[in-house]
Design a protein around this motif. Structure first.
Motif, PDB file in Angstrom:
ATOM      1  N   LEU A  46      12.438 -11.477  40.965  1.00  0.00           N
ATOM      2  CA  LEU A  46      10.910 -11.189  40.871  1.00  0.00           C
ATOM      3  C   LEU A  46      10.519 -10.979  39.403  1.00  0.00           C
ATOM      4  O   LEU A  46      11.152  -9.891  38.810  1.00  0.00           O
ATOM      5  CB  LEU A  46      10.523 -10.039  41.506  1.00  0.00           C
ATOM      6  CG  LEU A  46      10.430 -10.418  43.037  1.00  0.00           C
ATOM      7  CD1 LEU A  46      11.446 -10.992  43.760  1.00  0.00           C
ATOM      8  CD2 LEU A  46       9.383  -9.256  43.848  1.00  0.00           C
ATOM      9  N   SER A  47       9.717 -11.551  38.686  1.00  0.00           N
ATOM     10  CA  SER A  47       8.854 -11.224  37.639  1.00  0.00           C
ATOM     11  C   SER A  47       8.510  -9.991  37.516  1.00  0.00           C
ATOM     12  O   SER A  47       7.998  -9.455  38.759  1.00  0.00           O
ATOM     13  CB  SER A  47       7.890 -12.259  37.086  1.00  0.00           C
ATOM     14  OG  SER A  47       8.518 -13.522  36.880  1.00  0.00           O
ATOM     15  N   GLY A  48       8.217  -9.218  36.459  1.00  0.00           N
ATOM     16  CA  GLY A  48       7.600  -7.839  36.310  1.00  0.00           C
ATOM     17  C   GLY A  48       6.504  -7.667  37.031  1.00  0.00           C
ATOM     18  O   GLY A  48       5.490  -8.625  36.840  1.00  0.00           O
ATOM     19  N   THR A  88      17.225  -3.600  39.453  1.00  0.00           N
ATOM     20  CA  THR A  88      15.892  -3.072  38.903  1.00  0.00           C
ATOM     21  C   THR A  88      15.759  -3.012  37.468  1.00  0.00           C
ATOM     22  O   THR A  88      16.724  -2.520  36.853  1.00  0.00           O
ATOM     23  CB  THR A  88      15.091  -1.831  39.541  1.00  0.00           C
ATOM     24  OG1 THR A  88      15.909  -0.818  38.979  1.00  0.00           O
ATOM     25  CG2 THR A  88      15.255  -2.154  41.193  1.00  0.00           C
ATOM     26  N   THR A  89      14.908  -3.638  36.861  1.00  0.00           N
ATOM     27  CA  THR A  89      14.771  -3.389  35.260  1.00  0.00           C
ATOM     28  C   THR A  89      13.289  -3.133  35.291  1.00  0.00           C
ATOM     29  O   THR A  89      12.244  -3.607  35.825  1.00  0.00           O
ATOM     30  CB  THR A  89      14.905  -4.655  34.593  1.00  0.00           C
ATOM     31  OG1 THR A  89      16.333  -4.958  34.771  1.00  0.00           O
ATOM     32  CG2 THR A  89      14.727  -4.430  32.990  1.00  0.00           C
ATOM     33  N   ALA A 117      21.488  -1.214  41.288  1.00  0.00           N
ATOM     34  CA  ALA A 117      21.743  -0.934  39.630  1.00  0.00           C
ATOM     35  C   ALA A 117      20.379  -1.004  39.092  1.00  0.00           C
ATOM     36  O   ALA A 117      19.247  -1.386  39.486  1.00  0.00           O
ATOM     37  CB  ALA A 117      22.440  -2.006  39.079  1.00  0.00           C
ATOM     38  N   SER A 118      20.201  -0.023  38.239  1.00  0.00           N
ATOM     39  CA  SER A 118      18.845   0.318  37.497  1.00  0.00           C
ATOM     40  C   SER A 118      18.956   0.568  36.027  1.00  0.00           C
ATOM     41  O   SER A 118      19.746   1.140  35.653  1.00  0.00           O
ATOM     42  CB  SER A 118      18.069   1.456  38.289  1.00  0.00           C
ATOM     43  OG  SER A 118      16.969   1.773  37.636  1.00  0.00           O
ATOM     44  N   THR A 119      18.015   0.065  35.480  1.00  0.00           N
ATOM     45  CA  THR A 119      17.735   0.019  34.003  1.00  0.00           C
ATOM     46  C   THR A 119      16.241   0.336  33.718  1.00  0.00           C
ATOM     47  O   THR A 119      15.560  -0.088  34.192  1.00  0.00           O
ATOM     48  CB  THR A 119      18.137  -1.292  33.026  1.00  0.00           C
ATOM     49  OG1 THR A 119      19.485  -1.696  33.438  1.00  0.00           O
ATOM     50  CG2 THR A 119      18.067  -1.077  31.759  1.00  0.00           C
ATOM     51  N   ALA A 120      15.999   1.354  32.760  1.00  0.00           N
ATOM     52  CA  ALA A 120      14.748   1.680  32.259  1.00  0.00           C
ATOM     53  C   ALA A 120      14.858   1.687  30.891  1.00  0.00           C
ATOM     54  O   ALA A 120      15.563   1.920  30.149  1.00  0.00           O
ATOM     55  CB  ALA A 120      14.513   3.052  32.677  1.00  0.00           C
ATOM     56  N   ILE A 121      13.759   0.888  30.382  1.00  0.00           N
ATOM     57  CA  ILE A 121      13.492   0.622  28.909  1.00  0.00           C
ATOM     58  C   ILE A 121      11.944   1.132  28.476  1.00  0.00           C
ATOM     59  O   ILE A 121      11.228   0.859  29.212  1.00  0.00           O
ATOM     60  CB  ILE A 121      13.569  -0.956  28.826  1.00  0.00           C
ATOM     61  CG1 ILE A 121      14.930  -1.383  29.282  1.00  0.00           C
ATOM     62  CG2 ILE A 121      13.316  -1.374  27.394  1.00  0.00           C
ATOM     63  CD1 ILE A 121      15.030  -2.998  29.373  1.00  0.00           C
ATOM     64  N   ILE A 135       8.006  -3.468  36.735  1.00  0.00           N
ATOM     65  CA  ILE A 135       9.281  -3.148  37.434  1.00  0.00           C
ATOM     66  C   ILE A 135       9.413  -4.746  37.774  1.00  0.00           C
ATOM     67  O   ILE A 135       8.781  -5.493  38.505  1.00  0.00           O
ATOM     68  CB  ILE A 135       9.275  -2.409  38.446  1.00  0.00           C
ATOM     69  CG1 ILE A 135       8.909  -0.920  38.184  1.00  0.00           C
ATOM     70  CG2 ILE A 135      10.433  -2.494  39.221  1.00  0.00           C
ATOM     71  CD1 ILE A 135       8.583   0.081  39.219  1.00  0.00           C
ATOM     72  N   GLU A 136      10.699  -5.471  37.551  1.00  0.00           N
ATOM     73  CA  GLU A 136      11.209  -6.490  37.958  1.00  0.00           C
ATOM     74  C   GLU A 136      12.478  -6.144  38.723  1.00  0.00           C
ATOM     75  O   GLU A 136      13.161  -5.208  38.443  1.00  0.00           O
ATOM     76  CB  GLU A 136      11.559  -7.772  36.671  1.00  0.00           C
ATOM     77  CG  GLU A 136      12.468  -6.958  35.609  1.00  0.00           C
ATOM     78  CD  GLU A 136      12.564  -8.097  34.840  1.00  0.00           C
ATOM     79  OE1 GLU A 136      11.651  -8.451  34.122  1.00  0.00           O
ATOM     80  OE2 GLU A 136      13.822  -8.167  34.261  1.00  0.00           O
ATOM     81  N   VAL A 137      12.647  -7.363  39.637  1.00  0.00           N
ATOM     82  CA  VAL A 137      13.898  -6.906  40.464  1.00  0.00           C
ATOM     83  C   VAL A 137      14.775  -8.142  40.761  1.00  0.00           C
ATOM     84  O   VAL A 137      13.974  -9.370  40.487  1.00  0.00           O
ATOM     85  CB  VAL A 137      13.705  -6.160  42.091  1.00  0.00           C
ATOM     86  CG1 VAL A 137      12.793  -4.981  41.795  1.00  0.00           C
ATOM     87  CG2 VAL A 137      12.924  -7.264  42.980  1.00  0.00           C
ATOM     88  N   VAL A 138      16.114  -8.129  41.243  1.00  0.00           N
ATOM     89  CA  VAL A 138      16.676  -9.061  41.664  1.00  0.00           C
ATOM     90  C   VAL A 138      17.222  -8.526  43.008  1.00  0.00           C
ATOM     91  O   VAL A 138      17.532  -7.601  43.402  1.00  0.00           O
ATOM     92  CB  VAL A 138      17.849  -9.240  40.729  1.00  0.00           C
ATOM     93  CG1 VAL A 138      18.965 -10.452  41.455  1.00  0.00           C
ATOM     94  CG2 VAL A 138      17.409  -9.757  39.511  1.00  0.00           C
TER      95      VAL A 138
END
Length: 144
Positions: A46-48, A88-89, A117-121, A135-138
């Motif tokens: 999923l795109s952001g 998630t990113t 798994a999660s990354t925050a930028i 937020i984008e997800v796989v």
């Protein structure tokens, strides 16, 4: 002079599409894309997704909850759920918002056997005024 292109999500027949407001007939990119894994299922990218609801302006927890609510509908259309999200990113306008964002993220995945798994930028002003998170997800979609 601004080079920004206005874009909007719209939902048609259970699928999301993203259209340019400068050329409404031209798809800019895929908001969701599935990749088959043979008989094992598929990966769903999923795109952001943003929350630009006026009543959620500058409220990181409310925006995060609403984004995950919107995200949940996409895997559901493919026979999956938030429990199937594997990554998630998240892009935060200000990393000082992380605690509020994380409370809502943890709450969202509380019932999952294994959280993603999660990354925050830190994204700074890239998100626009009032928008605190994207937020984008796989997700893994099991075979049907």
């Amino acid at each position: 002079m601004s080079n920004q292109v206005g874009i909007h999500f719209y939902q048609k027949a259970g699928r999301f599409s993203l259209m340019s407001t400068t050329n409404p007939n031209r798809l800019r990119y895929s908001p969701a894309r599935s990749v088959p894994l043979g008989t094992s299922g598929e990966l769903l990218f999923l795109s952001g997704i943003l929350c630009v609801d006026e009543d959620a302006r500058d409220n990181i927890e409310l925006q995060t909850r609403r984004i995950f609510d919107r995200i949940a509908g996409v895997p559901a259309n493919h026979g999956a759920s938030l429990s199937d999200v594997v990554k998630t990113t998240s892009y935060l306008a200000d990393l000082a918002d992380y605690d509020g964002f994380n409370r809502a993220r943890v709450e969202t995945f509380m019932d999952c056997k294994e959280p993603p798994a999660s990354t925050a930028i830190g994204a700074g002003s890239l998100l626009g005024s009032g928008t605190r998170v994207e937020i984008e997800v796989v997700a893994f979609v099991p075979p049907r």
